[in-house]
Design a protein around this motif. Structure first.
Motif, short mmCIF file in Angstrom:
data_model
loop_
_atom_site.label_atom_id
_atom_site.label_comp_id
_atom_site.label_asym_id
_atom_site.label_seq_id
_atom_site.Cartn_x
_atom_site.Cartn_y
_atom_site.Cartn_z
N GLU A 158 44.96 8.22 -0.17
CA GLU A 158 45.53 8.16 -1.88
C GLU A 158 46.19 6.70 -1.79
OE1 GLU A 158 45.49 10.61 -3.90
OE2 GLU A 158 44.50 11.57 -2.40
N LYS A 161 42.94 5.10 -2.68
CA LYS A 161 42.44 5.05 -4.44
C LYS A 161 43.28 4.33 -5.06
CE LYS A 161 40.66 8.83 -3.20
NZ LYS A 161 40.05 10.71 -3.37
N ASN A 162 44.96 3.98 -5.52
CA ASN A 162 45.85 3.89 -6.40
C ASN A 162 45.57 2.20 -6.02
OD1 ASN A 162 46.45 6.14 -6.69
ND2 ASN A 162 47.70 6.75 -5.10
N SER A 171 40.31 4.43 -7.51
CA SER A 171 39.76 5.80 -7.91
C SER A 171 39.12 5.83 -9.37
CB SER A 171 41.60 6.55 -8.36
OG SER A 171 41.91 6.17 -9.38
N ILE A 174 35.58 3.98 -7.75
CA ILE A 174 34.56 4.99 -7.32
C ILE A 174 34.20 6.10 -7.97
CG2 ILE A 174 35.07 6.90 -6.20
CD1 ILE A 174 36.93 5.55 -4.24
N ARG A 186 32.89 9.84 -2.09
CA ARG A 186 34.47 10.17 -2.44
C ARG A 186 34.00 9.06 -0.66
NH1 ARG A 186 36.26 15.10 2.08
NH2 ARG A 186 33.58 15.21 3.44
#
Length: 367
Positions: A158, A161-162, A171, A174, A186
């Motif tokens: 996480e 992704k942030n 994110s 992606i 992913r």
């Protein structure tokens, strides 16, 4: 009569106030001059605009700007917005997030204090060869290096992704690549192997570019009684090369543990139960059974412990990894040991979808 008229007017005011209190969305402000429509409030029980954007992004794989634009154009109707995205070629007909992504790449980055691994999955190995996908893996690897060091070996997916990038939040980057390659991709996991004063070497199997491949491994070397940082730079380079060779062995032989002390206690208990049952079935005396169990247990350690495995790089003498490393360090005046390792294989543990290509062709042809 005047009293009745006052009572009727008062009742209307009370009814109006009660209506507004129970149904506040019915209260509207006066229209400004030239206004063409009245904006009505939504019921609080429905999804918010941010929730609708998130849901449609997950369903379509489209970028946040395109998703918001389609929702606004369709009065925030998610189904109509999805169709609008499809018409504009920004969403696939199927829900990509539901498709199995077991291919991809492992990205590796090495710093002075450790080695970082990230695994990015795709549906096909064809996409793993795509420059946009490989560029994405490079960005995630760079973000991993810049993150605060974790207390354990796992990196927070996480947090990755942030992470902020020059192209926006990771994110979103992606999602944009997923849209470009038309596949479900992913970020699956990330790891960190600290060197803690040692020297790390890496090996990448089926490398597609520097720092990326199908299987990656890092091995950390340390020495007893002497800091490797005190060695000449040329010797440090040779130690790193040795660590890379041992990493190649790890990729090939897949050890489960570093040494005997790191073997999982439950796994050891289970193995001992099996070995003892096998030995007792022979009907031999108890003292012989103990010798049989101990002998087979040593064989088990040679199979699952890295330092006790026969080194695949030593065809001549058949040394164990431990003996091979110690022999390599003697000319440099140090007693080397393998202090740690980490092996990451792309798609490992993912249930892959079995496809019936004949049936798929028939379905496509309408047969």
């Amino acid at each position: 009569m005047a009293f009745l008229r006052q009572l009727a007017a008062s009742s209307k005011r009370i009814a109006s106030s009660t209506l507004v209190a129970q149904f506040p969305w019915r209260q509207t402000a006066p229209l400004a001059c030239g206004a063409q429509h009245v904006q009505t409030a939504r019921f609080s029980s429905g999804p918010s605009q941010m929730e609708l954007i998130k849901q449609l992004r997950e369903k379509s794989g489209a970028g946040i700007v395109d998703v918001k634009k389609s929702l606004a154009a369709t009065n925030w109707d998610p189904e109509e917005a999805f169709q609008d995205l499809r018409k504009r070629g920004l969403a696939a007909a199927g829900k990509k997030a539901d498709r199995v992504a077991a291919e991809g790449l492992v990205g590796v980055s090495k710093t002075s204090d450790g080695v970082f691994f990230v695994e990015m999955n795709s549906e096909t190995d064809f996409v793993a060869k795509n420059e946009a996908f490989q560029g994405l893996v490079s960005k995630i690897s760079k973000a991993a290096v810049e993150m605060p060091r974790p207390s354990g070996s796992e990196l927070s997916v996480e947090d990755l992704k942030n992470a902020d990038t020059p192209d926006g939040r990771m994110s979103d980057v992606i999602a944009d690549v997923a849209l470009a390659v038309r596949e479900n991709i992913r970020l699956r996991r990330g790891f960190w192997l600290p060197t803690e004063g040692g020297i790390a070497g890496t090996y990448i199997h089926k490398s597609v570019k520097e720092g990326q491949g199908n299987i990656a491994c890092a091995v950390v070397m340390k020495s007893e009684g002497k800091a490797l940082s005190d060695l000449d730079k040329s010797v440090q380079d040779q130690v790193e090369d040795l660590a890379s060779k041992v990493a190649m062995h790890v990729v090939a032989m897949k050890p489960l543990y570093l040494n005997r002390t790191t073997v999982d206690s439950s796994a050891l208990t289970s193995e001992l139960d099996v070995l003892r049952s096998q030995a007792e079935a022979s009907g031999k005396p108890p003292q012989i059974i103990e010798k049989i169990v101990n002998g087979r247990l040593n064989k088990y350690y040679e199979e699952v412990c890295l330092v006790e495995q026969k080194c695949v790089l030593d065809d001549k003498d058949g040394k164990s990894v431990k003996a091979y490393v110690e022999a390599a360090g003697k000319p440099w005046g140090v007693k080397l040991e393998v202090a740690g390792y980490l092996r990451v294989q792309c798609g490992e543990g993912i249930q892959r979808e079995e496809k019936d290509f004949a049936a798929e062709v028939k379905a496509t042809a309408g047969l």
